[in-house]
Motif scaffolding. Sequence first.
Motif, PDB file in Angstrom:
ATOM      1  N   THR A  33       5.444  10.053  -3.317  1.00  0.00           N
ATOM      2  CA  THR A  33       5.356   8.866  -4.185  1.00  0.00           C
ATOM      3  C   THR A  33       4.018   8.145  -4.060  1.00  0.00           C
ATOM      4  O   THR A  33       3.624   7.388  -4.945  1.00  0.00           O
ATOM      5  CB  THR A  33       6.477   7.867  -3.855  1.00  0.00           C
ATOM      6  N   GLY A  34       3.326   8.372  -2.918  1.00  0.00           N
ATOM      7  CA  GLY A  34       2.058   7.681  -2.693  1.00  0.00           C
ATOM      8  C   GLY A  34       2.241   6.266  -2.178  1.00  0.00           C
ATOM      9  O   GLY A  34       1.268   5.521  -2.036  1.00  0.00           O
ATOM     10  N   LEU A  35       3.464   5.877  -1.867  1.00  0.00           N
ATOM     11  CA  LEU A  35       3.742   4.523  -1.383  1.00  0.00           C
ATOM     12  C   LEU A  35       3.211   4.334   0.034  1.00  0.00           C
ATOM     13  O   LEU A  35       3.464   5.154   0.922  1.00  0.00           O
ATOM     14  CB  LEU A  35       5.253   4.272  -1.419  1.00  0.00           C
ATOM     15  N   LYS A  36       2.478   3.239   0.240  1.00  0.00           N
ATOM     16  CA  LYS A  36       1.922   2.904   1.558  1.00  0.00           C
ATOM     17  C   LYS A  36       2.245   1.442   1.864  1.00  0.00           C
ATOM     18  O   LYS A  36       1.424   0.548   1.647  1.00  0.00           O
ATOM     19  CB  LYS A  36       0.408   3.136   1.582  1.00  0.00           C
ATOM     20  N   PRO A  37       3.444   1.190   2.401  1.00  0.00           N
ATOM     21  CA  PRO A  37       3.898  -0.195   2.566  1.00  0.00           C
ATOM     22  C   PRO A  37       3.355  -0.929   3.785  1.00  0.00           C
ATOM     23  O   PRO A  37       3.549  -2.140   3.918  1.00  0.00           O
ATOM     24  CB  PRO A  37       5.417  -0.029   2.688  1.00  0.00           C
ATOM     25  N   ASN A  44      -7.190  -4.505   5.446  1.00  0.00           N
ATOM     26  CA  ASN A  44      -6.316  -4.284   4.274  1.00  0.00           C
ATOM     27  C   ASN A  44      -6.053  -2.814   3.958  1.00  0.00           C
ATOM     28  O   ASN A  44      -5.520  -2.495   2.896  1.00  0.00           O
ATOM     29  CB  ASN A  44      -6.896  -4.976   3.023  1.00  0.00           C
ATOM     30  N   LYS A  45      -6.420  -1.908   4.845  1.00  0.00           N
ATOM     31  CA  LYS A  45      -6.115  -0.503   4.643  1.00  0.00           C
ATOM     32  C   LYS A  45      -4.606  -0.296   4.771  1.00  0.00           C
ATOM     33  O   LYS A  45      -3.959  -0.922   5.597  1.00  0.00           O
ATOM     34  CB  LYS A  45      -6.865   0.354   5.664  1.00  0.00           C
ATOM     35  N   CYS A  46      -4.045   0.589   3.916  1.00  0.00           N
ATOM     36  CA  CYS A  46      -2.598   0.785   3.883  1.00  0.00           C
ATOM     37  C   CYS A  46      -2.204   2.161   4.421  1.00  0.00           C
ATOM     38  O   CYS A  46      -2.967   3.127   4.302  1.00  0.00           O
ATOM     39  CB  CYS A  46      -2.068   0.622   2.458  1.00  0.00           C
ATOM     40  N   PHE A  47      -0.988   2.242   4.968  1.00  0.00           N
ATOM     41  CA  PHE A  47      -0.501   3.468   5.590  1.00  0.00           C
ATOM     42  C   PHE A  47       0.953   3.734   5.204  1.00  0.00           C
ATOM     43  O   PHE A  47       1.710   2.801   4.922  1.00  0.00           O
ATOM     44  CB  PHE A  47      -0.621   3.370   7.117  1.00  0.00           C
ATOM     45  N   THR A  48       1.322   5.018   5.234  1.00  0.00           N
ATOM     46  CA  THR A  48       2.699   5.393   4.911  1.00  0.00           C
ATOM     47  C   THR A  48       3.628   5.192   6.099  1.00  0.00           C
ATOM     48  O   THR A  48       4.829   4.964   5.938  1.00  0.00           O
ATOM     49  CB  THR A  48       2.769   6.871   4.477  1.00  0.00           C
ATOM     50  N   GLU A  49       3.091   5.279   7.321  1.00  0.00           N
ATOM     51  CA  GLU A  49       3.897   5.177   8.544  1.00  0.00           C
ATOM     52  C   GLU A  49       3.502   3.942   9.354  1.00  0.00           C
ATOM     53  O   GLU A  49       2.314   3.612   9.454  1.00  0.00           O
ATOM     54  CB  GLU A  49       3.706   6.413   9.419  1.00  0.00           C
ATOM     55  N   LYS A  50       4.495   3.301   9.945  1.00  0.00           N
ATOM     56  CA  LYS A  50       4.229   2.136  10.796  1.00  0.00           C
ATOM     57  C   LYS A  50       3.476   2.549  12.059  1.00  0.00           C
ATOM     58  O   LYS A  50       2.606   1.835  12.555  1.00  0.00           O
ATOM     59  CB  LYS A  50       5.550   1.459  11.170  1.00  0.00           C
ATOM     60  N   GLY A  51       3.818   3.731  12.573  1.00  0.00           N
ATOM     61  CA  GLY A  51       3.142   4.227  13.777  1.00  0.00           C
ATOM     62  C   GLY A  51       1.666   4.480  13.538  1.00  0.00           C
ATOM     63  O   GLY A  51       0.824   4.241  14.401  1.00  0.00           O
ATOM     64  N   THR A  52       1.336   4.969  12.325  1.00  0.00           N
ATOM     65  CA  THR A  52      -0.067   5.201  11.976  1.00  0.00           C
ATOM     66  C   THR A  52      -0.824   3.882  11.892  1.00  0.00           C
ATOM     67  O   THR A  52      -1.983   3.785  12.301  1.00  0.00           O
ATOM     68  CB  THR A  52      -0.155   5.937  10.623  1.00  0.00           C
TER      69      THR A  52
END
Length: 312
Positions: A33-37, A44-52
Motif C-alpha cells: 500500500t505504501g503506507l508509512k504511519p 519528518n521521515k516516515c517508516f512502515t515499521e515502528k522498530g525501523t
Amino acid sequence: MRIHTGEKPYKFDVCDKSFNVGTCLQSHMRIHTGLKPFQCDFCNKCFTEKGTLRSHLRIHTGEKRYQCDVCSKSFNHVGNLTKHKVIHSRLIKCDVCSKSFTLESQLTAHMWHHTGVQPFKCDKCGMRFAKNSDKLRHDKTHMGQKPYKCDVCGKSFTRQSYLLQHNRSHTGEKPFKCKFCGESFTYPPSLKVHMIKHTGLKPYQCEVCEKEFNRKCDLVRHARTHSEDKPYECEVCNATFIRKDSLDIHVSRHSGEKPYQCNVCRKSFSHKVHLNRHVKIHTVDIPANCDRCRKSFKNNFYLQKHIKIFHK
C-alpha cells in the motif's frame, strides 16, 4: 506455539505470503500500500515499521547501544555491529607499523603516514588528501552545500555527523570520558589528544626530519614546511600561506578588523592568539587590592573580574 508448529494462518491475497501473527501481516501489507504511519519528529521521515523508526531515531540522538565485545566500538544498529565484527576475522596489516585494516583502500590511505603521498588534489584550492572520500567531502565546502542546519544557532554543516557533534556545544553533553582521570570531552578527537598526556604517544612522524606529532593535522601542516605547498591564498594580495590561521591573521591586516577584546583593559586584537598572549600580562602574580572593599587578589586579572561582578 505456531513458532514450533510452523502454522501460518494469516495469508495475504495479493502475493500469497503467509504469517504466523496478525501484526506481521499488517506490517507486510504496508509494503504493497505504501503506507508509512511512523514519522520521525526530527526530520519528518516516515517508516512502515515502528522498530525501523526507533533505529532511525538513534541517528539524531547519537545513541549507540550495540557494543563490539572485541574492541568496544559502539553502533546505533545491530546490523552495523554484525558487519563490523567481520573485520576482526579478516584484517590486512601494514608492513611498516603492523596496524590492521579491513579494506585495501584503508591501507592505501594509511600508507600516507609513512610515504607522505596524498594523491587526491582539490582543483579549487590545491589542498591534498590521502583518501578520495575526504577530497569529495572537502569539495562541498567550495560548492556551498551545507544541508544540515542547527536549529539553535542556524549554523550549517556538510555532514549530519558534524551537526550532531555541534549540537553538543549547545547541550553541554560530554560523552567521551578519559579512562585514566575521568575527564570528559565533547568530541572524540579532543579525548584522543588528551590521552597523550597519560601515554606520551606521538604516532605521526615526519618522513623528512623524523619529528613526531600527536595529531595528524599537525603532521600535515608540518609536512608543508618541507615543500612549496602553500594552499591558503589571500584574495587581496595573492600572498600564500602554509596554515589557515596564518592567512586569517594576514587578512585582518587588510581589513583592520579587531574582533578579539581583552576583558581587563579592553584592548582589541585581530586574532585570538594575540589576545591570549596579551592576557598573560594581566595574570602575572602581582598582588592587587580592591579600593572599594579592600579585598586582596592574586593579580590584577582576578581583581578586575571581582570589580565587574560585585561593584558594577
